[in-house]
Design a protein around this motif. Structure first.
Motif, PDB file in Angstrom:
ATOM      1  N   VAL A 153       0.834  -1.203   0.000  1.00  0.00           N
ATOM      2  CA  VAL A 153       0.000   0.000   0.000  1.00  0.00           C
ATOM      3  C   VAL A 153       0.871   1.256   0.000  1.00  0.00           C
ATOM      4  O   VAL A 153       0.628   2.205  -0.760  1.00  0.00           O
ATOM      5  N   VAL A 179      -5.852  -2.568  -3.374  1.00  0.00           N
ATOM      6  CA  VAL A 179      -7.117  -3.003  -2.761  1.00  0.00           C
ATOM      7  C   VAL A 179      -7.142  -4.521  -2.589  1.00  0.00           C
ATOM      8  O   VAL A 179      -7.519  -5.048  -1.530  1.00  0.00           O
ATOM      9  N   GLY A 239      -4.817  -5.482   0.216  1.00  0.00           N
ATOM     10  CA  GLY A 239      -5.395  -5.207   1.518  1.00  0.00           C
ATOM     11  C   GLY A 239      -6.439  -6.235   1.912  1.00  0.00           C
ATOM     12  O   GLY A 239      -6.478  -6.695   3.051  1.00  0.00           O
ATOM     13  N   PHE A 240      -7.285  -6.632   0.956  1.00  0.00           N
ATOM     14  CA  PHE A 240      -8.314  -7.635   1.244  1.00  0.00           C
ATOM     15  C   PHE A 240      -7.677  -8.973   1.611  1.00  0.00           C
ATOM     16  O   PHE A 240      -8.079  -9.616   2.585  1.00  0.00           O
ATOM     17  N   GLY A 272     -14.896  -7.502  -6.806  1.00  0.00           N
ATOM     18  CA  GLY A 272     -15.649  -7.344  -5.566  1.00  0.00           C
ATOM     19  C   GLY A 272     -16.564  -8.522  -5.305  1.00  0.00           C
ATOM     20  O   GLY A 272     -16.678  -8.999  -4.162  1.00  0.00           O
ATOM     21  N   PRO A 309     -13.602  -4.226 -11.778  1.00  0.00           N
ATOM     22  CA  PRO A 309     -13.616  -4.052 -10.317  1.00  0.00           C
ATOM     23  C   PRO A 309     -14.855  -4.639  -9.653  1.00  0.00           C
ATOM     24  O   PRO A 309     -14.775  -5.170  -8.542  1.00  0.00           O
ATOM     25  N   VAL A 346      -4.010   1.101  -7.904  1.00  0.00           N
ATOM     26  CA  VAL A 346      -5.018   1.184  -6.841  1.00  0.00           C
ATOM     27  C   VAL A 346      -5.730  -0.152  -6.688  1.00  0.00           C
ATOM     28  O   VAL A 346      -5.973  -0.629  -5.567  1.00  0.00           O
ATOM     29  N   LEU A 347      -6.076  -0.791  -7.815  1.00  0.00           N
ATOM     30  CA  LEU A 347      -6.755  -2.086  -7.770  1.00  0.00           C
ATOM     31  C   LEU A 347      -5.869  -3.138  -7.124  1.00  0.00           C
ATOM     32  O   LEU A 347      -6.320  -3.951  -6.318  1.00  0.00           O
ATOM     33  N   VAL A 370      -3.735   1.471   7.226  1.00  0.00           N
ATOM     34  CA  VAL A 370      -4.175   0.199   6.660  1.00  0.00           C
ATOM     35  C   VAL A 370      -3.669  -0.965   7.504  1.00  0.00           C
ATOM     36  O   VAL A 370      -4.399  -1.937   7.761  1.00  0.00           O
TER      37      VAL A 370
END
Length: 437
Positions: free
Chosen positions: A31, A59, A62-63, A227, A223, A55-56, A156
């Protein structure tokens, strides 16, 4: 006092917290490093498309880190259930147990966050060089060290750890004082009702989101599809013990037919402790689902547009999704090692009744392969559903591009990681003295 005790616990049990530390470290590094690259790319209009990819990637990282840290802390709590029971028996209240586990998690988060911020700078430099070589940013990315990405990365790191700590603390509080006397390996409750409700809700949310993907534009479908994959992974992980008991029984029956002794032992372990086995199957499922969705969504878009990537550009998507594979190696190694290490006395007991070390090694291999296969099947099903919806949005037909070598490589990494962790964790029990010293 709680922080001092938490610090001492972390210092004295580095192995138990190693995987959580590594997961938070990687999350903060990715990140923070991606944030530095995005900050540099924001100064040049021609790099707007690259910013979306970065950015994707952040993300997704992070997930995955939330998923991995939650699994590792939960395994740590389950492994030390007798310790929590002993503390409860001498007067520690549920609130004090929750505070202690949260403090331990925060200690890990702070240490990993500090180290991750240091590593974010060289990672950003390497990412900028990679983007220049692959042609994503032919003119390079201007690099400037600013405070914003580091603050975001530290936030984060803490945000990743706290939800995982809450889940782990809830499990620890559920351990009764008399648990210290419990010897049975049987699973008392296969699926507690809060977990079942959360799993059904996540699956329902993922299904609704998946139904909306074909109606979106190709730019928004990717995206949204990722998700949906994330939501389905959460639901499948929550409800996974039920599926793993069924899959473990079927696959274990095949293993028992091929190798009667070791296969039967592996099948019995999976059927008796499906939640423990799901802890190792979840990261496999997560990696196969997310990596296949990301990689093959890019391949489907390229096929629809008639784009053929060659040379360094062909490695762009695999490298961006590589963080999930790194998390998998860490998670599968640690999860398998922790679950197998918990069975040290069981393995020694099998040796006392005449089971040979090589038979025990085969049992560990069969169990790992069955768990990997179950996780692969669940992840493949989730990825196929998401990719079908994405393919409909991009091409107008329920079709998607895929690569068998990439898919096989992902499964091989998962299987090798699990085998290495299981065999290493049980080596002393299989080959060492029968009486622990």
């Amino acid at each position: 006092m709680t922080l001092v005790l938490a610090w001492n616990n972390v210092r004295s049990n580095r192995t138990g917290f190693a995987a959580s530390f590594a997961a938070v470290l990687l999350a903060v590094t990715l990140v923070g490093g991606n944030g530095l690259v995005v900050a540099g790319a924001a100064t040049r209009d021609e790099l707007n498309g690259v910013m979306g990819l970065l950015v994707l990637s952040a993300v997704v990282s992070g997930f995955v880190s939330v998923f991995v840290v939650a699994g590792m802390l939960s395994l740590h709590v389950l492994r030390q259930r007798r310790t929590w029971a002993l503390l409860r028996s001498v007067g520690m209240t549920p609130r004090q147990v929750r505070r202690l586990i949260t403090a331990e998690a925060l200690v890990v988060a702070v240490l990993a966050g500090a180290a991750g911020c240091v590593l974010a700078v060289p990672y950003a430099v390497l990412m900028g060089a990679f983007m220049r070589v692959t042609g994503l940013a032919p003119g390079g990315v201007p690099m400037e060290v600013t405070a914003g990405p580091f603050v975001l990365a530290l936030v984060v790191g803490v945000a990743v750890t706290l939800p995982a700590a809450r889940v782990a603390a809830r499990k620890a509080v559920g351990v009764g004082p008399l648990e210290v006397l419990r010897e049975s390996a049987a699973q008392r409750r296969l699926l507690p009702w809060p977990r079942a409700v959360a799993g059904v809700a996540a699956l329902s949310g993922g299904a609704v989101l998946l139904s909306l993907v074909p109606q979106l534009t190709p730019a928004d479908a990717v995206p949204a599809g990722l998700g949906a994959t994330m939501a389905l992974c959460v639901g499948a992980s929550a409800l996974g013990p039920v599926a793993l008991r069924v899959l473990g029984g079927l696959l274990g029956a095949a293993a028992a037919r091929l190798d009667p002794g070791a296969g039967m032992l592996a099948r019995s372990s999976l059927v008796t402790q499906p939640r423990r086995a799901m802890s190792a199957a979840s990261p496999v499922m997560l990696t196969v689902a997310l990596a296949c969705t990301f990689l093959f969504a890019v391949a489907t878009s390229d096929a629809a547009e008639g784009v053929t990537r060659t040379g360094p550009a062909a490695w762009a998507a695999p490298v961006l999704v590589g963080s999930a594979v790194v998390y998998t190696v860490i998670s599968v190694l640690n999860a398998t090692a922790m679950t197998m290490n918990e069975r040290t006395e069981e393995i020694r007991l099998l040796r006392t009744v005449g089971t040979k070390p090589w038979q025990l090694a085969r049992m560990v291999c069969w169990e790992t392969l069955i768990v990997t296969t179950a996780g692969t099947l669940l992840g493949t099903g989730i990825a196929a559903a998401s990719l079908t919806a994405l393919g409909t949005a991009v091409t107008g037909e329920p079709w998607f591009a895929y690569s068998l070598p990439q898919y096989a490589g992902l499964v091989l990494v998962c299987a090798v990681s699990g085998l290495a962790g299981g065999l290493a964790a049980t080596r002393r029990a299989r080959l060492g003295p029968l009486v622990s010293g």
